[in-house]
Design an enzyme around this catalytic site. Sequence first.
Site, PDB file in Angstrom:
ATOM      1  N   CYS A   9      45.833  36.860  38.378  1.00  0.00           N
ATOM      2  CA  CYS A   9      47.072  37.122  39.225  1.00  0.00           C
ATOM      3  C   CYS A   9      46.118  35.843  40.790  1.00  0.00           C
ATOM      4  O   CYS A   9      45.791  35.295  40.292  1.00  0.00           O
ATOM      5  CB  CYS A   9      46.565  38.565  39.798  1.00  0.00           C
ATOM      6  SG  CYS A   9      48.073  38.464  40.943  1.00  0.00           S
ATOM      7  N   ASP A 128      43.205  50.131  40.668  1.00  0.00           N
ATOM      8  CA  ASP A 128      41.888  48.669  41.202  1.00  0.00           C
ATOM      9  C   ASP A 128      41.358  49.654  42.214  1.00  0.00           C
ATOM     10  O   ASP A 128      41.467  50.787  42.674  1.00  0.00           O
ATOM     11  CB  ASP A 128      43.247  47.862  42.598  1.00  0.00           C
ATOM     12  CG  ASP A 128      42.578  47.088  43.069  1.00  0.00           C
ATOM     13  OD1 ASP A 128      41.552  46.572  42.864  1.00  0.00           O
ATOM     14  OD2 ASP A 128      43.647  46.350  43.854  1.00  0.00           O
TER      15      ASP A 128
END
Length: 214
Positions: A9, A128
């Site tokens: 990412c 996360d």
Amino acid sequence: MSRTRIKICGLTREQDVDDALDAGADALGFVLYPKSPRHVPLDRAAELAARLPPFVTPVLLFVNPTPSELRRATEALPQALLQFHGDETPEQCAAAGRPFLRAARMGPGFDLLDFARRFHEAQGLLLDTHVESYGGSGKVFDWSLIPPSVPLPVVLSGGLSPANVTDGVLRVRPWAVDVSSGVEAAKGIKDAAAIRRFCEAVREADARIADSET
């Protein structure tokens, strides 16, 4: 055995896209959140995503987007998977009419099973680290907070790197892993060797799991 998928990412450059593809990444993420140091405008994300071959998925990361922002993004990249990192409701995530991932900010007391029930239309949950901002902390959360059985595919994120991703895959057995800062030379600038080591470490974990099950 199903192998662990790999998402890289925060890509901002053609070279980094090519390096991630060469290393065998399954998905590449482009950050459309303007406050992120890895932000790219939509037209730039479309340029970079155009380099992806078939069967590699572009992922567009949003934080509290407006309906018009979502509409423009899905029109520009109709093949993209959407990833929501803000305070979006299940209805707001589903309104785009596109497959999506929902980020869950893991911390003590967070009820992931209830979160999964609320966002049951998601393709998966990206776990996360809980921070005051929206992701990008580069910190690992306590993996023991993850319940043993989550009803949606789990994407393990938060502070992963070539040094710890093997352990993460072995302990969590996620459907996929997601990395950004852990393979960077600087914010938004990836390190080709680190990307390669990360992908190799994931494959090592998969091989060790396969060996243990034979």
